[in-house]
Design a protein around this motif. Sequence first.
Motif, short mmCIF file in Angstrom:
data_model
loop_
_atom_site.label_atom_id
_atom_site.label_comp_id
_atom_site.label_asym_id
_atom_site.label_seq_id
_atom_site.Cartn_x
_atom_site.Cartn_y
_atom_site.Cartn_z
N ASN A 43 0.87 -1.18 0.00
CA ASN A 43 0.00 0.00 0.00
C ASN A 43 0.91 1.23 0.00
N GLU A 45 0.25 4.20 -0.21
CA GLU A 45 -0.30 5.34 0.52
C GLU A 45 0.30 5.45 1.93
N GLN A 73 -3.16 0.39 -6.98
CA GLN A 73 -4.53 0.80 -6.67
C GLN A 73 -4.51 1.83 -5.55
N TRP A 74 -5.14 2.97 -5.78
CA TRP A 74 -5.25 4.00 -4.75
C TRP A 74 -6.63 3.87 -4.11
N SER A 75 -6.74 4.24 -2.84
CA SER A 75 -8.02 4.12 -2.13
C SER A 75 -9.07 5.07 -2.69
N SER A 76 -8.63 6.19 -3.26
CA SER A 76 -9.54 7.15 -3.88
C SER A 76 -8.74 8.05 -4.81
N ALA A 79 -6.41 10.25 -2.90
CA ALA A 79 -5.45 9.58 -2.02
C ALA A 79 -4.11 10.32 -2.02
#
Length: 153
Positions: A43, A45, A73-76, A79
């Motif tokens: 992750n 982020e 993949q970003w959470s939003s 992010a």
Amino acid sequence: MKDRIIIVYQSKAKTGNTKHIAQQIAAQLKCEAVDIALNPKINLEQYNLVGFGSGIYFWNFGWKLKKWIKNIQWSSAEACKPEAFVFSTQGAKKANWIHARFNRFLEKKAGITVISGWACQATKAKTPEALSNLNEWLGTKIKLPDPNAVNKN
């Protein structure tokens, strides 16, 4: 958030030059170096800074690293994305244009901004001169962590 750094790299098993450089950077920055051949689930982020490294193959960063980046993949959309630096080992003496193309790829595919880059010829990657040059670059271009702080990965 406390400084968190990770190195993500692709290295040819036969020579291990990029792995060697990734481990040297990780030791200096007191962080983890992860080979994408292990298919890590990371992750990004959670990090402020990510180092992306690869050997140069046919005038390009490694396809496995690029595929891994495409799958980030970003959470939003909003992010918090880390900044990055890139490093490479290659047969040619200069890799500026290859790095510039990879930097654009990182921005386009993952929204990650590159703050600096470093490269050396693969045949010189394990020499004292290359390591001295690497350490100088880390000290001037990359924010080294506070030696009194602990980076828990």
